[in-house]
Design a protein around this motif. Structure first.
Motif, mmCIF file in Angstrom:
data_model
loop_
_atom_site.group_PDB
_atom_site.id
_atom_site.type_symbol
_atom_site.label_atom_id
_atom_site.label_comp_id
_atom_site.label_asym_id
_atom_site.label_seq_id
_atom_site.Cartn_x
_atom_site.Cartn_y
_atom_site.Cartn_z
ATOM 1 N N ASP A 115 0.838 -1.249 -0.055
ATOM 2 C CA ASP A 115 -0.027 0.020 -0.099
ATOM 3 C C ASP A 115 0.872 1.106 0.016
ATOM 4 N N VAL A 116 1.960 1.264 0.911
ATOM 5 C CA VAL A 116 2.635 2.403 0.960
ATOM 6 C C VAL A 116 3.395 2.819 -0.198
ATOM 7 N N GLU A 117 3.838 1.809 -0.754
ATOM 8 C CA GLU A 117 4.894 1.834 -2.211
ATOM 9 C C GLU A 117 3.964 2.051 -3.302
ATOM 10 N N GLY A 118 2.507 2.096 -3.375
ATOM 11 C CA GLY A 118 1.648 2.159 -4.303
ATOM 12 C C GLY A 118 1.598 1.304 -5.474
ATOM 13 N N VAL A 119 1.844 0.050 -5.100
ATOM 14 C CA VAL A 119 1.935 -1.092 -6.073
ATOM 15 C C VAL A 119 0.422 -1.953 -5.738
ATOM 16 N N GLY A 120 -0.187 -1.456 -4.874
ATOM 17 C CA GLY A 120 -1.632 -2.236 -4.552
ATOM 18 C C GLY A 120 -2.402 -1.207 -3.585
ATOM 19 N N VAL A 121 -3.489 -1.838 -3.074
ATOM 20 C CA VAL A 121 -4.183 -1.267 -1.870
ATOM 21 C C VAL A 121 -4.566 -2.400 -0.749
ATOM 22 N N MET A 122 -4.406 -1.984 0.433
ATOM 23 C CA MET A 122 -4.696 -2.734 1.571
ATOM 24 C C MET A 122 -6.057 -2.491 1.679
ATOM 25 N N MET A 123 -6.763 -3.637 1.836
ATOM 26 C CA MET A 123 -7.960 -3.766 2.381
ATOM 27 C C MET A 123 -8.322 -3.455 3.939
ATOM 28 N N LYS A 124 -9.462 -2.653 3.903
ATOM 29 C CA LYS A 124 -9.711 -2.065 5.454
ATOM 30 C C LYS A 124 -10.707 -3.027 5.934
ATOM 31 N N ARG A 125 -10.198 -3.164 7.131
ATOM 32 C CA ARG A 125 -11.161 -4.070 8.168
ATOM 33 C C ARG A 125 -12.209 -3.524 8.802
ATOM 34 N N ASP A 126 -13.330 -3.824 9.593
ATOM 35 C CA ASP A 126 -14.234 -3.280 10.413
ATOM 36 C C ASP A 126 -13.745 -3.155 11.924
ATOM 37 N N GLU A 127 -14.680 -2.690 12.786
ATOM 38 C CA GLU A 127 -14.185 -2.499 13.995
ATOM 39 C C GLU A 127 -13.765 -3.740 14.757
ATOM 40 N N SER A 128 -14.425 -4.819 14.366
ATOM 41 C CA SER A 128 -14.105 -5.955 14.983
ATOM 42 C C SER A 128 -12.848 -6.697 14.268
ATOM 43 N N ASN A 129 -12.334 -6.026 13.406
ATOM 44 C CA ASN A 129 -11.009 -6.541 12.722
ATOM 45 C C ASN A 129 -11.202 -7.619 11.660
ATOM 46 N N LEU A 130 -12.320 -7.782 10.953
ATOM 47 C CA LEU A 130 -13.000 -8.501 10.044
ATOM 48 C C LEU A 130 -12.944 -7.808 8.704
ATOM 49 N N TYR A 131 -12.769 -8.643 7.702
ATOM 50 C CA TYR A 131 -13.042 -8.004 6.506
ATOM 51 C C TYR A 131 -14.463 -8.422 5.787
ATOM 52 N N MET A 132 -14.881 -7.450 5.222
ATOM 53 C CA MET A 132 -16.375 -7.266 4.909
ATOM 54 C C MET A 132 -16.410 -7.319 3.442
ATOM 55 N N GLY A 133 -17.606 -7.975 3.173
ATOM 56 C CA GLY A 133 -17.647 -8.094 1.398
ATOM 57 C C GLY A 133 -17.898 -6.763 0.889
ATOM 58 N N GLU A 134 -18.542 -5.982 1.502
ATOM 59 C CA GLU A 134 -18.740 -4.548 0.945
ATOM 60 C C GLU A 134 -17.604 -3.751 0.568
ATOM 61 N N GLU A 135 -16.616 -3.873 1.624
ATOM 62 C CA GLU A 135 -15.421 -3.273 1.432
ATOM 63 C C GLU A 135 -14.381 -3.738 0.288
ATOM 64 N N LEU A 136 -14.529 -5.358 0.349
ATOM 65 C CA LEU A 136 -13.892 -6.072 -0.843
ATOM 66 C C LEU A 136 -14.409 -5.377 -2.083
ATOM 67 N N ALA A 137 -15.526 -5.439 -2.179
ATOM 68 C CA ALA A 137 -16.163 -4.883 -3.614
ATOM 69 C C ALA A 137 -15.880 -3.338 -4.058
ATOM 70 N N LYS A 138 -15.827 -2.621 -3.019
ATOM 71 C CA LYS A 138 -15.467 -1.113 -2.908
ATOM 72 C C LYS A 138 -14.178 -1.136 -3.657
ATOM 73 N N THR A 139 -13.026 -1.946 -2.678
ATOM 74 C CA THR A 139 -11.620 -1.886 -3.293
ATOM 75 C C THR A 139 -11.510 -2.707 -4.689
ATOM 76 N N ILE A 140 -11.997 -3.372 -5.095
ATOM 77 C CA ILE A 140 -11.964 -4.263 -6.400
ATOM 78 C C ILE A 140 -12.384 -3.179 -7.413
ATOM 79 N N LYS A 141 -13.620 -2.443 -7.360
ATOM 80 C CA LYS A 141 -13.846 -1.576 -8.403
ATOM 81 C C LYS A 141 -13.060 -0.354 -8.473
ATOM 82 N N LYS A 142 -12.340 0.197 -7.306
ATOM 83 C CA LYS A 142 -11.410 1.185 -7.331
ATOM 84 C C LYS A 142 -10.364 0.837 -8.060
#
Length: 454
Positions: free
Chosen positions: A380-407
């Motif tokens: 993420d820092v070096e600009g060769v990808g994007v790190m997925m954000k997690r929710d307040e429970s430290n879990l990955y959510m489908g909506e966030e994955l969709a948003k990142t893929i589209k981006k």
């Protein structure tokens, strides 16, 4: 001294994970092209067939000899003397059992009397035994310099001027790292104050890293300074594949029918198994994003579950026009080099990161544990990808994955990511042969010095 007439023997001794064994094999193959070395390659019986396959495929049977090492521990049966297909709850048991190989290794090194040992980090006793017999020992870590820099900062010296703070992990992510560090301190390094860095202190002036100045130049320089050793990058060691041989591989046929830069490749490596919630999150993200996809999903050996049972009800039917889900081997390198592949959703194992960058494919970083959490931040820092954000429970959510893929796939920012990762790829390839030449020469000089001392 003429390297064409002189020959030196190197003993290669990696940790029992395929993510360590194959970088050692690839390094062996590449230095054999450059210098007149002979390689002894040491591992457990369960790993030897796959190592032999590599040797045979590359016609190296006259240059690499297999050496079997024995674990005297009774805690694990021999078929578990490898991380491949090892249930995750037995990982620490295997590391502990590996320490019982020290007596077997003592016999091996005394009998072979190699000119040089190249070793991994979970067996500090191997370096000690080599040095005690006048044999130079060189650690080869199949990790990046950024990861080692952050690890050094966390566990060795909290440098107030540490320049890479954005790579440091929050407390919740440090928990798995801390558990491993505590275990290693008690069962591998025996509370030595240098801990995981003790093998580097024993090394003969240099440390080999599976990385490139083309990507990690500033991290290599920093780690060289704090370790007081010369860090020698050996390049990404990405295995070259003949991309013209598509043959009858159904996954490549399917990919070829899609539009350019339209498809996302998803894989979490061979040693991480998604739980039910993680599978559902990935499936949901793929459905919402409406992107084409190839998803490799794996289950632990012996787990009686079908793809249909593991995936959300109706997912395979709903997604059949846009995606395929496979649980067998796929030609990852060929998928990444394909012009229709737009991004790689990855757990950020270091080999996967290297491969994706080498082939110019942006990474959607979805790490779960240990070093991969640092690698994801680096991406993420070096600009060769994007790190997925997690929710307040430290879990990955489908909506966030969709948003990142589209981006990454559809937005203008995705074009910039592709430009950046291709730029880094070009730089890695530009210095690749030069770095390997330098590494081979450094190893040769160590062997020469040993010979002169005798």
């Amino acid at each position: 001294m003429d390297s064409r007439t002189t020959s030196f023997n190197i003993l290669m001794f990696p940790w029992l994970a395929h993510g360590h064994i194959f970088p050692y094999l690839e390094l062996s193959r590449r230095i054999l092209k450059r210098k007149n070395f002979h390689i002894y390659f040491c591992s457990t019986a369960i790993n030897l067939p796959s190592i032999k396959n590599f040797i045979d495929e590359n016609k190296l049977e006259n240059s690499i000899e297999l050496v079997e090492i024995h674990l005297t521990s009774q805690e694990l049966p021999p078929h578990y003397h490898t991380t491949k297909n090892l249930p995750s709850h037995l990982n620490f048991t295997l590391i502990k059992a590996f320490q019982t190989a020290d007596s077997s290794f003592s016999n091996i090194i005394s009998n072979l009397k190699p000119d040089l040992l190249i070793h991994d980090g979970f067996q500090p006793w191997s370096a000690k035994q080599a040095v005690s017999q006048g044999i130079p020992a060189v650690p080869f870590a199949p990790f990046g310099a950024a990861t080692l820099s952050v690890t050094h900062y966390h566990y060795r010296f909290k440098d107030p001027s540490f320049p890479f703070l954005p790579l440091c992990l929050p407390d919740q992510d440090m928990e798995t790292m801390d558990r491993l560090a505590e275990f290693l301190s008690a069962h591998v390094f025996y509370d030595d104050k240098d801990g995981p860095f003790m093998t580097q202190k024993l090394s003969s002036d240099i440390i080999l890293l599976k990385t490139s100045k083309g990507f990690e130049g500033k991290y290599i320089e920093y780690y060289s300074n704090v370790s007081d050793k010369k860090v020698v990058p050996v390049g990404p060691l990405v295995k070259q594949e003949n991309t013209n041989e598509e043959g009858d591989l159904e996954v490549l046929k399917w990919l070829s029918m899609k539009d350019q830069l339209s498809t996302v490749y998803i894989s979490f490596g061979s040693e991480y198994f998604l739980n039910k919630e993680e599978i559902e999150a990935v499936a949901k993200g793929l459905e919402i994003s409406e992107v084409n996809f190839i998803w490799v999903i794996r289950f632990p050996i012996g787990e009686k579950i079908t793809l249909k049972e593991a995936l959300p009800q109706g997912f395979l039917e709903r997604a059949k026009e846009r995606g395929i889900v496979v649980e067998t081997w796929v030609p990852q390198a060929k998928i990444l080099t394909h012009p229709n592949t737009a991004a790689f959703v990855s757990h950020c194992g270091w080999s996967s990161v290297n491969e994706s960058i080498y082939y110019g494919v942006p990474i959607i970083a979805m790490p779960f544990k240990l070093m991969m959490l640092i690698d994801a931040r680096l991406v993420d820092v070096e600009g060769v990808g994007v790190m997925m954000k997690r929710d307040e429970s430290n879990l990955y959510m489908g909506e966030e994955l969709a948003k990142t893929i589209k981006k990454v796939v559809f937005d203008e920012s995705g074009h910039e990511l592709r430009r950046k990762v291709r730029q880094v790829s070009d730089e890695i390839k530009r210095v690749e042969e030069e770095e390997l030449d330098e590494a081979a020469e450094q190893l040769w000089q160590l062997c020469l010095k040993k010979k002169e001392r005798v």
